[in-house]
Design a protein around this motif. Structure first.
Motif, short mmCIF file in Angstrom:
data_model
loop_
_atom_site.label_atom_id
_atom_site.label_comp_id
_atom_site.label_asym_id
_atom_site.label_seq_id
_atom_site.Cartn_x
_atom_site.Cartn_y
_atom_site.Cartn_z
N TYR A 4 -4.30 1.42 -1.77
CA TYR A 4 -4.35 -0.06 -2.26
C TYR A 4 -5.78 -0.41 -2.46
O TYR A 4 -6.83 -0.01 -1.97
CB TYR A 4 -3.72 -0.95 -1.26
N PHE A 6 -8.79 -3.11 -2.74
CA PHE A 6 -9.31 -4.48 -2.37
C PHE A 6 -10.77 -4.93 -3.04
O PHE A 6 -11.37 -3.93 -3.31
CB PHE A 6 -9.34 -4.40 -0.83
N SER A 22 4.28 0.38 4.96
CA SER A 22 4.53 -0.78 5.89
C SER A 22 3.46 -1.63 6.29
O SER A 22 3.43 -2.64 6.80
CB SER A 22 5.29 -0.13 7.41
N GLU A 23 2.18 -1.13 6.03
CA GLU A 23 0.84 -1.95 6.42
C GLU A 23 0.22 -2.50 5.01
O GLU A 23 -0.85 -2.81 4.96
CB GLU A 23 0.04 -0.96 7.05
N SER A 24 0.99 -2.55 3.89
CA SER A 24 0.39 -2.83 2.74
C SER A 24 -0.30 -4.13 2.56
O SER A 24 -1.20 -4.58 2.08
CB SER A 24 1.41 -2.58 1.39
N ALA A 25 0.36 -4.94 3.12
CA ALA A 25 0.14 -6.55 3.38
C ALA A 25 -1.06 -6.80 4.37
O ALA A 25 -1.71 -7.96 4.26
CB ALA A 25 1.04 -7.58 3.66
N ALA A 26 -1.58 -5.83 5.28
CA ALA A 26 -2.36 -5.99 6.35
C ALA A 26 -3.94 -6.17 5.49
O ALA A 26 -4.25 -5.87 4.71
CB ALA A 26 -2.50 -4.78 7.25
N PRO A 27 -4.55 -7.15 6.23
CA PRO A 27 -6.18 -7.28 5.55
C PRO A 27 -7.02 -5.96 5.97
O PRO A 27 -6.46 -5.42 6.74
CB PRO A 27 -6.63 -8.31 6.50
N LYS A 39 -6.28 -8.27 -1.67
CA LYS A 39 -5.81 -7.17 -2.11
C LYS A 39 -5.53 -7.34 -3.76
O LYS A 39 -5.41 -8.37 -4.03
CB LYS A 39 -4.57 -6.76 -1.79
N LEU A 41 -3.86 -6.29 -7.43
CA LEU A 41 -2.70 -6.04 -8.04
C LEU A 41 -3.27 -4.63 -9.06
O LEU A 41 -4.31 -4.68 -9.70
CB LEU A 41 -2.11 -6.88 -8.99
#
Length: 71
Positions: A4, A6, A22-27, A39, A41
């Protein structure tokens, strides 16, 4: 495992983090230690054949893509 992208809003550094979906949305803090990150796109290139020198076909598909004469 997916990667990902950032960007740090404080220092404008762009960096990559490898983590489970499962941790894709974590800061993710930037490498300089700043916590104000966002994050990005990302896009995925799909199409074509491996080893093919000709471009992948574009357009068409579906009934109104020209195959059935609708519209």
């Amino acid at each position: 495992m997916p990667r990902y992208d950032f960007r740090c809003r404080e220092c404008a550094d762009t960096f990559e983090v490898t983590r489970p979906m499962s941790e894709s949305a974590a800061p993710a803090p930037c490498p300089a230690g700043h916590d104000d990150t966002v994050k990005l796109l990302t896009t995925v290139a799909v199409g074509g054949l491996a080893g093919s020198r000709s471009p992948a076909p574009v357009g068409g598909g579906g009934c109104c893509g020209g195959a059935c004469g609708c519209g």
